[in-house]
Design a protein around this motif. Structure first.
Motif, PDB file in Angstrom:
ATOM      1  N   ASN A 154       0.706  -1.242  -0.194  1.00 11.20           N
ATOM      2  CA  ASN A 154      -0.125  -0.092   0.135  1.00 11.20           C
ATOM      3  C   ASN A 154       0.851   1.453  -0.107  1.00 11.20           C
ATOM      4  O   ASN A 154       0.760   2.148   0.759  1.00 11.20           O
ATOM      5  N   PHE A 155       1.677   1.401  -1.300  1.00 12.22           N
ATOM      6  CA  PHE A 155       2.446   2.553  -1.179  1.00 12.22           C
ATOM      7  C   PHE A 155       1.469   3.950  -1.482  1.00 12.22           C
ATOM      8  O   PHE A 155       0.271   3.502  -1.961  1.00 12.22           O
ATOM      9  N   LYS A 156       2.173   5.187  -1.413  1.00 15.75           N
ATOM     10  CA  LYS A 156       1.036   6.232  -1.713  1.00 15.75           C
ATOM     11  C   LYS A 156       0.821   6.174  -3.133  1.00 15.75           C
ATOM     12  O   LYS A 156       1.567   5.918  -3.845  1.00 15.75           O
ATOM     13  N   CYS A 157      -0.499   6.494  -3.370  1.00 20.63           N
ATOM     14  CA  CYS A 157      -0.963   6.729  -4.662  1.00 20.63           C
ATOM     15  C   CYS A 157      -1.497   5.229  -5.310  1.00 20.63           C
ATOM     16  O   CYS A 157      -1.559   5.299  -6.417  1.00 20.63           O
ATOM     17  N   VAL A 158      -1.178   4.224  -4.837  1.00 25.41           N
ATOM     18  CA  VAL A 158      -1.496   2.872  -5.347  1.00 25.41           C
ATOM     19  C   VAL A 158      -3.043   2.816  -5.310  1.00 25.41           C
ATOM     20  O   VAL A 158      -3.647   2.971  -4.239  1.00 25.41           O
ATOM     21  N   ASN A 159      -3.609   2.473  -6.469  1.00 27.17           N
ATOM     22  CA  ASN A 159      -5.029   2.399  -6.536  1.00 27.17           C
ATOM     23  C   ASN A 159      -5.843   1.068  -5.942  1.00 27.17           C
ATOM     24  O   ASN A 159      -6.721   0.856  -5.236  1.00 27.17           O
ATOM     25  N   ILE A 160      -4.891   0.050  -6.426  1.00 23.61           N
ATOM     26  CA  ILE A 160      -5.253  -1.107  -5.918  1.00 23.61           C
ATOM     27  C   ILE A 160      -4.350  -2.296  -5.342  1.00 23.61           C
ATOM     28  O   ILE A 160      -3.267  -2.211  -5.951  1.00 23.61           O
ATOM     29  N   VAL A 161      -4.431  -2.428  -4.037  1.00 21.78           N
ATOM     30  CA  VAL A 161      -3.328  -3.235  -3.379  1.00 21.78           C
ATOM     31  C   VAL A 161      -3.990  -4.608  -3.493  1.00 21.78           C
ATOM     32  O   VAL A 161      -5.060  -5.059  -2.942  1.00 21.78           O
ATOM     33  N   TYR A 162      -3.208  -5.714  -4.376  1.00 17.26           N
ATOM     34  CA  TYR A 162      -3.595  -6.954  -4.351  1.00 17.26           C
ATOM     35  C   TYR A 162      -2.596  -7.815  -4.879  1.00 17.26           C
ATOM     36  O   TYR A 162      -1.458  -7.444  -5.332  1.00 17.26           O
ATOM     37  N   ASP A 163      -2.288  -9.207  -4.411  1.00 18.71           N
ATOM     38  CA  ASP A 163      -1.539 -10.045  -4.517  1.00 18.71           C
ATOM     39  C   ASP A 163      -1.819 -11.054  -5.678  1.00 18.71           C
ATOM     40  O   ASP A 163      -2.766 -11.695  -5.589  1.00 18.71           O
ATOM     41  N   PHE A 164      -1.178 -10.731  -6.775  1.00 13.99           N
ATOM     42  CA  PHE A 164      -1.566 -11.603  -8.021  1.00 13.99           C
ATOM     43  C   PHE A 164      -1.379 -13.244  -7.955  1.00 13.99           C
ATOM     44  O   PHE A 164      -1.452 -13.798  -8.896  1.00 13.99           O
ATOM     45  N   ASN A 165      -0.801 -13.560  -6.579  1.00 14.13           N
ATOM     46  CA  ASN A 165      -0.876 -15.042  -6.478  1.00 14.13           C
ATOM     47  C   ASN A 165      -1.930 -15.597  -6.366  1.00 14.13           C
ATOM     48  O   ASN A 165      -2.260 -16.767  -6.057  1.00 14.13           O
ATOM     49  N   TYR A 166      -3.084 -14.747  -5.843  1.00 13.11           N
ATOM     50  CA  TYR A 166      -4.506 -15.280  -5.922  1.00 13.11           C
ATOM     51  C   TYR A 166      -5.434 -15.052  -6.769  1.00 13.11           C
ATOM     52  O   TYR A 166      -5.509 -13.988  -7.423  1.00 13.11           O
ATOM     53  N   TYR A 167      -6.015 -16.062  -7.137  1.00 13.67           N
ATOM     54  CA  TYR A 167      -7.336 -16.103  -8.053  1.00 13.67           C
ATOM     55  C   TYR A 167      -8.534 -16.345  -7.347  1.00 13.67           C
ATOM     56  O   TYR A 167      -8.657 -16.854  -6.617  1.00 13.67           O
ATOM     57  N   PRO A 168      -9.753 -15.694  -7.914  1.00 12.32           N
ATOM     58  CA  PRO A 168      -9.935 -14.765  -9.196  1.00 12.32           C
ATOM     59  C   PRO A 168      -9.269 -13.404  -9.055  1.00 12.32           C
ATOM     60  O   PRO A 168      -9.054 -12.892  -7.739  1.00 12.32           O
ATOM     61  N   TYR A 169      -8.830 -12.802 -10.291  1.00 13.72           N
ATOM     62  CA  TYR A 169      -8.373 -11.496  -9.989  1.00 13.72           C
ATOM     63  C   TYR A 169      -9.464 -10.299  -9.902  1.00 13.72           C
ATOM     64  O   TYR A 169     -10.554 -10.579 -10.240  1.00 13.72           O
ATOM     65  N   PRO A 170      -9.125  -9.144  -9.353  1.00 14.68           N
ATOM     66  CA  PRO A 170     -10.260  -8.191  -8.778  1.00 14.68           C
ATOM     67  C   PRO A 170     -10.699  -7.712 -10.149  1.00 14.68           C
ATOM     68  O   PRO A 170     -11.374  -6.252 -10.145  1.00 14.68           O
ATOM     69  N   PHE A 171     -10.473  -8.204 -11.552  1.00 14.69           N
ATOM     70  CA  PHE A 171     -10.830  -7.099 -12.527  1.00 14.69           C
ATOM     71  C   PHE A 171     -12.068  -8.063 -13.550  1.00 14.69           C
ATOM     72  O   PHE A 171     -11.605  -9.215 -13.442  1.00 14.69           O
ATOM     73  N   GLU A 172     -12.656  -7.407 -14.304  1.00 12.33           N
ATOM     74  CA  GLU A 172     -13.774  -8.218 -15.243  1.00 12.33           C
ATOM     75  C   GLU A 172     -12.642  -8.299 -16.424  1.00 12.33           C
ATOM     76  O   GLU A 172     -11.548  -7.584 -16.540  1.00 12.33           O
ATOM     77  N   ASP A 173     -13.027  -9.389 -17.458  1.00 19.04           N
ATOM     78  CA  ASP A 173     -12.401  -9.611 -18.535  1.00 19.04           C
ATOM     79  C   ASP A 173     -12.441  -8.393 -19.468  1.00 19.04           C
ATOM     80  O   ASP A 173     -13.248  -7.725 -19.494  1.00 19.04           O
ATOM     81  N   ASN A 174     -11.192  -8.159 -20.210  1.00 19.64           N
ATOM     82  CA  ASN A 174     -11.171  -7.310 -21.200  1.00 19.64           C
ATOM     83  C   ASN A 174     -11.271  -5.868 -20.529  1.00 19.64           C
ATOM     84  O   ASN A 174     -11.909  -4.776 -21.258  1.00 19.64           O
ATOM     85  N   LYS A 175     -10.747  -5.465 -19.545  1.00 23.10           N
ATOM     86  CA  LYS A 175     -11.063  -4.200 -18.757  1.00 23.10           C
ATOM     87  C   LYS A 175      -9.835  -3.194 -19.360  1.00 23.10           C
ATOM     88  O   LYS A 175     -10.224  -2.020 -19.344  1.00 23.10           O
ATOM     89  N   PHE A 176      -8.889  -3.939 -19.581  1.00 20.52           N
ATOM     90  CA  PHE A 176      -7.638  -2.961 -19.776  1.00 20.52           C
ATOM     91  C   PHE A 176      -7.318  -3.074 -21.335  1.00 20.52           C
ATOM     92  O   PHE A 176      -7.364  -3.904 -22.040  1.00 20.52           O
ATOM     93  N   THR A 177      -6.944  -1.724 -21.819  1.00 18.32           N
ATOM     94  CA  THR A 177      -6.428  -1.577 -23.183  1.00 18.32           C
ATOM     95  C   THR A 177      -5.093  -1.870 -23.067  1.00 18.32           C
ATOM     96  O   THR A 177      -4.449  -1.911 -24.438  1.00 18.32           O
ATOM     97  N   GLU A 178      -4.336  -1.548 -22.057  1.00 18.88           N
ATOM     98  CA  GLU A 178      -2.855  -1.536 -22.030  1.00 18.88           C
ATOM     99  C   GLU A 178      -2.617  -2.109 -20.654  1.00 18.88           C
ATOM    100  O   GLU A 178      -3.235  -1.593 -19.683  1.00 18.88           O
ATOM    101  N   ILE A 179      -1.556  -3.014 -20.474  1.00 20.99           N
ATOM    102  CA  ILE A 179      -1.113  -3.278 -19.211  1.00 20.99           C
ATOM    103  C   ILE A 179       0.505  -3.022 -19.192  1.00 20.99           C
ATOM    104  O   ILE A 179       1.269  -3.651 -20.066  1.00 20.99           O
TER     105      ILE A 179
END
Length: 67
Positions: free
Chosen positions: A32-57
Motif C-alpha cells: 500500500n504505497f502512496k497513490c496505489v489504487n489497488i493493493v492486491y497479491d496476484f498469486n491469488y485468483y480470481p483477479y479483481p478485474f472483469e475480462d477485457n477491462k484494460f487496453t494496456e498493461i
C-alpha cells in the motif's frame, strides 16, 4: 483502496507499480504505497478485474514474483 477505476469502461493498468505511479493508469501493487489504487497479491485468483477491462498493461520487473 480507490474504487473509482471500477466505473471506467476501458483503462490502462500499471501492474506491480511499486512507487512508480503513472498518471492515466490504474496503479496496482502488493504493498500500500502512496497513490496505489489497488493493493492486491496476484498469486491469488480470481483477479479483481472483469475480462477485457484494460487496453494496456504495463509490467516492469515483477512477473517473476507471481507463482
Amino acid at each position: 483502496m480507490d474504487k473509482k477505476w471500477q466505473m471506467i469502461e476501458k483503462c490502462k493498468l500499471n501492474l506491480g507499480c511499486g512507487r512508480d505511479i503513472k498518471d492515466g493508469y490504474i496503479n496496482q501493487d502488493i504493498y500500500n504505497f502512496k497513490c496505489v489504487n489497488i493493493v492486491y497479491d496476484f498469486n491469488y485468483y480470481p483477479y479483481p478485474f472483469e475480462d477485457n477491462k484494460f487496453t494496456e498493461i504495463r509490467v516492469w520487473n515483477c512477473l517473476f514474483l507471481v507463482k
